[in-house]
Scaffold this motif. Structure first.
Motif, short mmCIF file in Angstrom:
data_model
loop_
_atom_site.label_atom_id
_atom_site.label_comp_id
_atom_site.label_asym_id
_atom_site.label_seq_id
_atom_site.Cartn_x
_atom_site.Cartn_y
_atom_site.Cartn_z
N ILE A 1 0.83 -1.27 0.00
CA ILE A 1 0.03 0.12 -0.02
C ILE A 1 0.79 0.98 -0.04
CG2 ILE A 1 -1.56 1.37 1.45
CD1 ILE A 1 -3.13 -1.31 1.99
N PRO A 2 2.18 1.39 0.50
CA PRO A 2 2.74 2.61 0.57
C PRO A 2 2.84 3.24 -0.95
CG PRO A 2 3.91 1.02 2.05
CD PRO A 2 2.77 0.24 1.47
N GLY A 3 3.20 4.54 -0.75
CA GLY A 3 3.51 5.38 -1.93
C GLY A 3 4.19 4.60 -2.94
N GLN A 4 4.17 5.29 -4.38
CA GLN A 4 4.77 4.69 -5.35
C GLN A 4 6.43 5.16 -5.30
OE1 GLN A 4 3.28 6.31 -8.96
NE2 GLN A 4 1.22 6.21 -8.34
N SER A 5 7.21 4.06 -5.20
CA SER A 5 8.78 4.38 -5.06
C SER A 5 9.38 3.17 -5.85
CB SER A 5 9.17 4.41 -3.62
OG SER A 5 8.99 2.95 -3.13
N GLN A 6 10.42 3.55 -6.23
CA GLN A 6 11.24 2.44 -6.88
C GLN A 6 11.49 1.05 -6.24
OE1 GLN A 6 12.22 2.23 -10.15
NE2 GLN A 6 12.29 4.61 -10.85
N GLU B 1 -7.84 2.41 -3.96
CA GLU B 1 -7.47 3.58 -4.36
C GLU B 1 -5.90 3.50 -4.88
OE1 GLU B 1 -6.96 7.34 -1.48
OE2 GLU B 1 -8.96 6.42 -1.55
N ARG B 2 -4.95 2.82 -4.13
CA ARG B 2 -3.65 2.73 -4.39
C ARG B 2 -3.48 2.05 -5.84
NH1 ARG B 2 -0.66 6.11 -2.53
NH2 ARG B 2 -0.91 5.67 -0.46
N LEU B 3 -4.20 1.16 -6.17
CA LEU B 3 -4.19 0.30 -7.31
C LEU B 3 -4.49 1.19 -8.61
CD1 LEU B 3 -5.70 -3.17 -6.62
CD2 LEU B 3 -3.38 -2.49 -7.20
N VAL B 4 -5.53 2.08 -8.34
CA VAL B 4 -5.86 3.18 -9.39
C VAL B 4 -4.68 4.09 -9.64
CG1 VAL B 4 -7.58 5.11 -10.03
CG2 VAL B 4 -8.23 2.95 -9.08
N GLU B 5 -4.23 4.66 -8.60
CA GLU B 5 -3.09 5.68 -8.83
C GLU B 5 -1.93 4.76 -9.50
OE1 GLU B 5 -1.30 7.22 -5.20
OE2 GLU B 5 -3.36 7.66 -4.30
N TRP B 6 -1.58 3.59 -9.35
CA TRP B 6 -0.50 2.79 -10.09
C TRP B 6 -0.82 2.47 -11.45
CZ3 TRP B 6 0.19 -0.91 -5.23
CH2 TRP B 6 1.20 -0.36 -4.32
N CYS B 7 -2.25 2.52 -11.88
CA CYS B 7 -2.65 2.22 -13.21
C CYS B 7 -2.24 3.37 -14.04
CB CYS B 7 -4.27 2.22 -13.11
SG CYS B 7 -4.89 0.63 -12.52
N GLY C 1 -13.72 4.14 -6.57
CA GLY C 1 -12.17 4.43 -6.69
C GLY C 1 -11.80 4.90 -7.77
N GLY C 2 -12.52 4.99 -8.87
CA GLY C 2 -12.27 5.50 -10.35
C GLY C 2 -11.59 4.44 -11.08
N GLY C 3 -11.79 3.36 -10.82
CA GLY C 3 -11.00 2.17 -11.61
C GLY C 3 -11.66 1.74 -12.96
N VAL C 4 -12.99 2.10 -13.14
CA VAL C 4 -13.54 1.77 -14.40
C VAL C 4 -12.66 2.14 -15.76
CG1 VAL C 4 -15.68 1.76 -15.73
CG2 VAL C 4 -15.82 1.63 -13.53
N LYS C 5 -12.38 3.42 -15.63
CA LYS C 5 -11.90 4.15 -17.11
C LYS C 5 -10.42 3.04 -17.05
CE LYS C 5 -9.41 7.57 -14.34
NZ LYS C 5 -9.11 8.93 -14.40
N HIS C 6 -9.86 2.91 -16.20
CA HIS C 6 -8.53 1.92 -16.28
C HIS C 6 -8.98 0.52 -17.14
CE1 HIS C 6 -6.26 5.07 -14.75
NE2 HIS C 6 -7.04 5.06 -13.58
N LEU C 7 -9.86 0.07 -16.61
CA LEU C 7 -10.35 -1.13 -17.29
C LEU C 7 -10.65 -1.04 -18.45
CD1 LEU C 7 -12.23 -2.80 -14.22
CD2 LEU C 7 -10.16 -3.39 -14.91
N VAL C 8 -11.25 -0.23 -18.92
CA VAL C 8 -11.79 0.15 -20.37
C VAL C 8 -10.51 0.46 -21.24
CG1 VAL C 8 -12.88 1.67 -22.03
CG2 VAL C 8 -14.16 1.26 -19.72
N THR C 9 -9.49 1.17 -20.62
CA THR C 9 -8.20 1.37 -21.26
C THR C 9 -7.65 -0.16 -21.56
OG1 THR C 9 -8.17 3.46 -20.51
CG2 THR C 9 -5.98 2.49 -21.24
N MET C 10 -7.55 -0.91 -20.63
CA MET C 10 -7.04 -2.12 -20.39
C MET C 10 -7.45 -3.10 -21.67
SD MET C 10 -6.72 -4.77 -17.15
CE MET C 10 -6.22 -6.61 -17.37
#
Length: 583
Positions: free
Chosen positions: A386-391, A424-430, A465-474
């Motif tokens: 879950i922590p923020g995006q980091s290398q 929410e974090r997954l949607v950010e990573w998308c 969480g706003g994930g639908v648009k990413h699934l359409v893009t997928m």
């Protein structure tokens, strides 16, 4: 020597001079057969005579109080003792300076109160608990053996008075008995009976939330840890554990227990019991490891034990994960989940390879089927991801996600998919274009959560969480597997909650995407099939229905009726019928 019946008759008729002999006879009879003698005392109405004999000036008073204490050992005698009016004069005797009177009076009141609502109410009304509490406080520093015995009786009396009664326990807390009892534990550590009585009292009082602040203001942590270190018997350790568990729910006391060295004691218990199959050792291992996890629930205590990832406690806990003991595996996974509440800790643990250990643990339990350990490992992995995006976390995330795709089951998918923070974090990573691997796997996990759970709650969480648009893009991915996973997930969303996702479908141009997939000659049969399934699912939405009509889907679908794949051809016929019927 007269019989007990004769003694009772004599007692009822006699003058004060012959009373003492009768009392002695009754005490011997009670020692010989308590139940039978008590029944005779009740039947012959002797209890009603006793209030008159309970006077500080009466030399027989200790014996009378002793008789009451003995008969009150029987449940059937407690209410008659109250009804005979014995409580007020007994409470008055608590003001005496005579130790023997105090001792026997304390025993009598304690026995009458034992599991008796009437007894407790009567003692409460007479103010007996307050007087006893003051006695304990004034005598706490005395190490005289006789005083120790009296303190044990008084503590027992308060315990019987308040046991399983929240309002009476709260009353004792207001009286300030907790600091006094903690002091007793320190001064009288060699007195086994008194120590045990204090522990039982602590166990009762510690269950009340209102007690925690008082406990935290004392040195209870140091006293309990010191006492624990001295114990060799399983039963004594269990008594201390029963006090530690409710106290350790308080964050201030958690830290005090860590500072007092409790963790080292717990690790020692684990080391001593881990290889044993004796029931008592298995129970003690579970209690010790559970308590360790409880200590880690406090932010300060957790960070103190983590020690930047170099702490010996943290290292020992890590070694539990690959062990062969299910209880230690469970505790180890839960401990890591707690350590992972801090982002810095997560990064350190990922760098030390903990993710692989957890994945291996999950693998073992997919076969062995220990669901509790599986859920603990999943919780730890979820917190690590879950922590923020980091290398440094990108590799961890991908490994975890790949595992989920291979092993994910419905219950785990629902547990994760309804976690709004994770979604929410997954949607950010998308949208993590700088980390293509993380972005792709995040989309796949979003889809997997829906596909494996088939849950309306998961669908709702993804929509919010706003994930639908990413699934359409997928669904437009160059990889057929990802396209298909997206279409199946979108089909489930449409089937389970079309009303809520209608606007998202329109905004993401879902209909145009489906039209393109169907027209594309290179689209795989399963892509065409699932695209048509999805078209049928969205026809219940007016705006989406209009878009389908405007793009002349019937022409495209009709051409697929002659497709070489029979499943596609059959679905094309069904879809054409649906489109024609709703045109």
């Amino acid at each position: 020597m007269p019989t007990s019946v004769e003694a009772l008759k004599t007692l009822k008729l006699s003058s004060a001079d012959s009373v003492e002999g009768c009392l002695d006879c009754l005490l011997k009879a009670l020692a010989h057969n308590n139940v039978e003698t008590s029944e005779k005392i009740r039947e012959m109405g002797v209890l009603a005579m006793m209030p008159a004999l309970l006077s500080a000036q009466n030399s027989c008073t200790p014996k009378v109080a002793n008789i009451i204490a003995e008969v009150a050992k029987n449940e059937f005698m407690r209410s008659p003792c109250v009804e005979a009016g014995l409580i007020p004069p007994l409470v008055q005797l608590l003001n005496s300076n005579d130790q023997e009177i105090l001792l026997q009076t304390g025993r009598a009141l304690g026995n009458i109160c034992y599991d008796s609502h009437e007894g407790r109410s009567a003692v409460d009304a007479a103010g007996g608990a307050q007087i006893v509490a003051e006695h304990i406080k004034s005598l706490a520093e005395s190490t005289d053996p006789a005083t120790g015995k009296l303190l044990t009786v008084f503590c027992g009396m308060l315990m019987n008075y308040s046991n399983d009664n929240d309002s009476l326990q709260a009353q004792l807390i207001i009286m300030g008995v907790i600091p006094t009892l903690v002091r007793l534990l320190g001064v009288h550590s060699q007195n086994t009976a008194l120590t045990e009585m204090c522990l039982i009292a602590f166990g009762n009082l510690a269950e009340l939330e209102s007690s925690k602040e008082q406990f935290a203001s004392t040195n209870i942590a140091e006293e309990l840890v010191r006492l624990f270190r001295k114990q060799v018997e399983h039963e004594k350790k269990e008594m201390i554990f029963e006090v530690l568990a409710p106290l350790a729910e308080n964050d201030v006391i958690k830290l005090q227990l860590v500072d007092a060295g409790l963790v080292e004691c717990l690790l020692e218990v684990v080391a001593q019991t881990v290889d044993s199959d004796r029931d008592e050792d298995v129970a003690q291992l579970k209690t010790a490891s559970d308590l360790m996890v409880l200590l880690l629930l406090g932010d300060e205590s957790m960070q103190k034990l983590f020690e930047g990832g170099k702490g010996s406690v943290f290292q020992r806990v890590l070694s539990w994960v690959p062990s062969n003991n299910h209880q230690l595996q469970l505790a180890g996974a839960l401990a890591i989940a707690n350590f992972a509440r801090n982002d810095g800790n997560c990064i350190h643990m990922v760098d030390t390879g903990i993710v692989q250990k957890l994945l291996e643990l999950l693998d073992r339990h997919v076969e062995e089927g220990n669901v509790t350990v599986q859920h603990a490992a999943l919780s730890a992995l979820r917190n690590l991801a879950i922590p923020g995006q980091s290398q440094s976390l990108a590799g961890c995330t991908i490994n975890i996600f790949k595992y989920f795709f291979e092993k994910l089951r419905a219950d785990a998918a629902e547990q994760l998919g309804t976690n709004a923070k994770l979604v929410e974090r997954l949607v950010e990573w998308c949208e993590a274009k700088d980390h293509a691997g993380v972005m792709g796997e995040s989309n796949r996990l979003l889809s997997a959560l829906i596909r494996h759970s088939k849950s309306k709650d998961v669908v709702q969480t993804v929509i919010q969480g706003g994930g639908v648009k990413h699934l359409v893009t997928m669904a437009t991915s160059e990889h057929m597997i990802m396209q298909n996973e997206a279409l199946v997930a979108l089909g489930l969303i449409a089937a389970l909650n079309l009303d809520c996702t209608e606007k998202d479908f329109v905004a993401a141009n879902l209909v145009q995407v489906l039209h393109k997939l169907l027209k594309d000659e290179h689209s795989a049969p399963e892509i065409k099939y699932n695209s048509m399934i999805l078209i049928c699912s969205i026809m219940g939405s007016e705006p989406l229905h209009k878009e389908v009509q405007s793009l002349a889907f019937i022409d495209v679908v009709s051409s697929l009726r002659s497709h070489e794949n029979k499943t596609v051809a059959h679905q094309a016929s069904l879809t054409e019928q649906r489109l024609t019927a709703q045109s």
